[in-house]
Scaffold this motif. Sequence first.
Motif, PDB file in Angstrom:
ATOM      1  N   CYS A  94       0.841  -1.202   0.000  1.00  0.00           N
ATOM      2  CA  CYS A  94       0.000   0.000   0.000  1.00  0.00           C
ATOM      3  C   CYS A  94       0.878   1.254   0.000  1.00  0.00           C
ATOM      4  O   CYS A  94       0.612   2.208  -0.735  1.00  0.00           O
ATOM      5  CB  CYS A  94      -0.905   0.002   1.227  1.00  0.00           C
ATOM      6  N   PHE A  95       1.917   1.232   0.812  1.00  0.00           N
ATOM      7  CA  PHE A  95       2.834   2.373   0.894  1.00  0.00           C
ATOM      8  C   PHE A  95       3.468   2.635  -0.473  1.00  0.00           C
ATOM      9  O   PHE A  95       3.501   3.772  -0.943  1.00  0.00           O
ATOM     10  CB  PHE A  95       3.912   2.117   1.943  1.00  0.00           C
ATOM     11  N   ASP A  96       3.971   1.586  -1.101  1.00  0.00           N
ATOM     12  CA  ASP A  96       4.674   1.757  -2.374  1.00  0.00           C
ATOM     13  C   ASP A  96       3.740   2.185  -3.501  1.00  0.00           C
ATOM     14  O   ASP A  96       4.159   2.907  -4.419  1.00  0.00           O
ATOM     15  CB  ASP A  96       5.393   0.463  -2.751  1.00  0.00           C
ATOM     16  N   ASN A  97       2.469   1.752  -3.446  1.00  0.00           N
ATOM     17  CA  ASN A  97       1.498   2.200  -4.447  1.00  0.00           C
ATOM     18  C   ASN A  97       1.293   3.711  -4.374  1.00  0.00           C
ATOM     19  O   ASN A  97       1.196   4.382  -5.405  1.00  0.00           O
ATOM     20  CB  ASN A  97       0.160   1.479  -4.249  1.00  0.00           C
ATOM     21  N   VAL A 126      -6.501   8.803   5.179  1.00  0.00           N
ATOM     22  CA  VAL A 126      -7.628   7.909   4.851  1.00  0.00           C
ATOM     23  C   VAL A 126      -7.733   6.738   5.827  1.00  0.00           C
ATOM     24  O   VAL A 126      -8.465   5.785   5.589  1.00  0.00           O
ATOM     25  CB  VAL A 126      -7.497   7.370   3.403  1.00  0.00           C
ATOM     26  N   GLY A 127      -6.990   6.808   6.921  1.00  0.00           N
ATOM     27  CA  GLY A 127      -7.078   5.774   7.944  1.00  0.00           C
ATOM     28  C   GLY A 127      -6.468   4.438   7.558  1.00  0.00           C
ATOM     29  O   GLY A 127      -6.963   3.389   7.963  1.00  0.00           O
ATOM     30  N   MET A 128      -5.383   4.473   6.775  1.00  0.00           N
ATOM     31  CA  MET A 128      -4.762   3.228   6.313  1.00  0.00           C
ATOM     32  C   MET A 128      -3.308   3.070   6.756  1.00  0.00           C
ATOM     33  O   MET A 128      -2.565   2.272   6.185  1.00  0.00           O
ATOM     34  CB  MET A 128      -4.858   3.145   4.788  1.00  0.00           C
ATOM     35  N   SER A 129      -2.897   3.780   7.790  1.00  0.00           N
ATOM     36  CA  SER A 129      -1.520   3.665   8.274  1.00  0.00           C
ATOM     37  C   SER A 129      -1.191   2.247   8.722  1.00  0.00           C
ATOM     38  O   SER A 129      -0.054   1.778   8.577  1.00  0.00           O
ATOM     39  CB  SER A 129      -1.287   4.642   9.432  1.00  0.00           C
ATOM     40  N   HIS A 130      -2.198   1.551   9.248  1.00  0.00           N
ATOM     41  CA  HIS A 130      -1.965   0.193   9.763  1.00  0.00           C
ATOM     42  C   HIS A 130      -1.663  -0.812   8.647  1.00  0.00           C
ATOM     43  O   HIS A 130      -1.141  -1.899   8.919  1.00  0.00           O
ATOM     44  CB  HIS A 130      -3.195  -0.284  10.533  1.00  0.00           C
ATOM     45  N   HIS A 133       2.407  -1.924   5.055  1.00  0.00           N
ATOM     46  CA  HIS A 133       3.247  -2.976   4.466  1.00  0.00           C
ATOM     47  C   HIS A 133       2.434  -4.108   3.837  1.00  0.00           C
ATOM     48  O   HIS A 133       3.006  -5.104   3.395  1.00  0.00           O
ATOM     49  CB  HIS A 133       4.199  -3.527   5.517  1.00  0.00           C
ATOM     50  N   LYS A 134       1.132  -3.958   3.796  1.00  0.00           N
ATOM     51  CA  LYS A 134       0.286  -4.993   3.190  1.00  0.00           C
ATOM     52  C   LYS A 134       0.167  -4.769   1.688  1.00  0.00           C
ATOM     53  O   LYS A 134       0.243  -3.638   1.206  1.00  0.00           O
ATOM     54  CB  LYS A 134      -1.102  -4.996   3.832  1.00  0.00           C
ATOM     55  N   ARG A 135      -0.053  -5.877   0.961  1.00  0.00           N
ATOM     56  CA  ARG A 135      -0.299  -5.792  -0.469  1.00  0.00           C
ATOM     57  C   ARG A 135      -1.806  -5.829  -0.725  1.00  0.00           C
ATOM     58  O   ARG A 135      -2.567  -6.248   0.146  1.00  0.00           O
ATOM     59  CB  ARG A 135       0.431  -6.913  -1.197  1.00  0.00           C
TER      60      ARG A 135
END
Length: 266
Positions: A94-97, A126-130, A133-135
């Motif tokens: 998610c981070f790399d995207n 957008v509340g996605m910090s957690h 590292h997920k794909r």
Amino acid sequence: MSAFIEVQGAEVTFQTRKGPFQALRDIDLKIEKGEFVTLIGHSGCGKSTLLNLIAGLLAPTGGVLICDNREIKGPGPERGVVFQNHSLLPWLTCFDNVYLAVERVFSATEGKPALKARTAAALELVGMSHATHKRPHEISGGMKQRVGIARALAMEPKVLLMDEPFGALDALTRAKLQDELLKIVARTKSTVVMVTHDVDEAVLLSDRIVMMTNGPSATIGEIHDVRLAHPRDRVALAEDPVYVQARKAVIDFLYTRHAHVEKVAA
């Protein structure tokens, strides 16, 4: 004083095997800075085509489009796009995207620490910090859309263009993301143009609702001002007379005066 976005006499004609097909005609629309506008109409009325014109993904056959006093001649980082399909790269986290978009826009002026900070801030928004590292395959559909929105916002676009971003989600997830979008837009002061099929979504989110006539040769039939103050609470609005009247106006246009008639083979 000119509007932030201006569509002047735009038309789109596609060349097909059966000859020319006019999708849009005589589109005139002005959108002010910071305004939230939704495009609504039956399938095939050219909503996404109009959005693609503003995005610069499609060139008009006639007319001109202007954003921030410059003619739109192609895609640009000042116009971020969120599609119904999140369009995340499955092999990236998610981070790399999000970082990919940030790097594309800001790498010439900022170093890696600043680019990473921008990416992290967008995911937090957008509340996605957690899920850093997920794909994509490891998160839900609603979460993927959040990342798609983060990617668009991370470029700090002057205009956020959204093509039915919540259309494929279940009702509860869609409602939650609609509420989150209202909060994000309030913080970022973004100008938003969004395609939707959902009448309630249009009334809840919009400052103005642009209602399209049926295609082919679709055009703008009516524009309805939604005179509701922000912030908006969906529960409180359910019985608000202004909300009810706006909803009725859109339904009347779509299903009474412009009812979609399916062609049935004899």
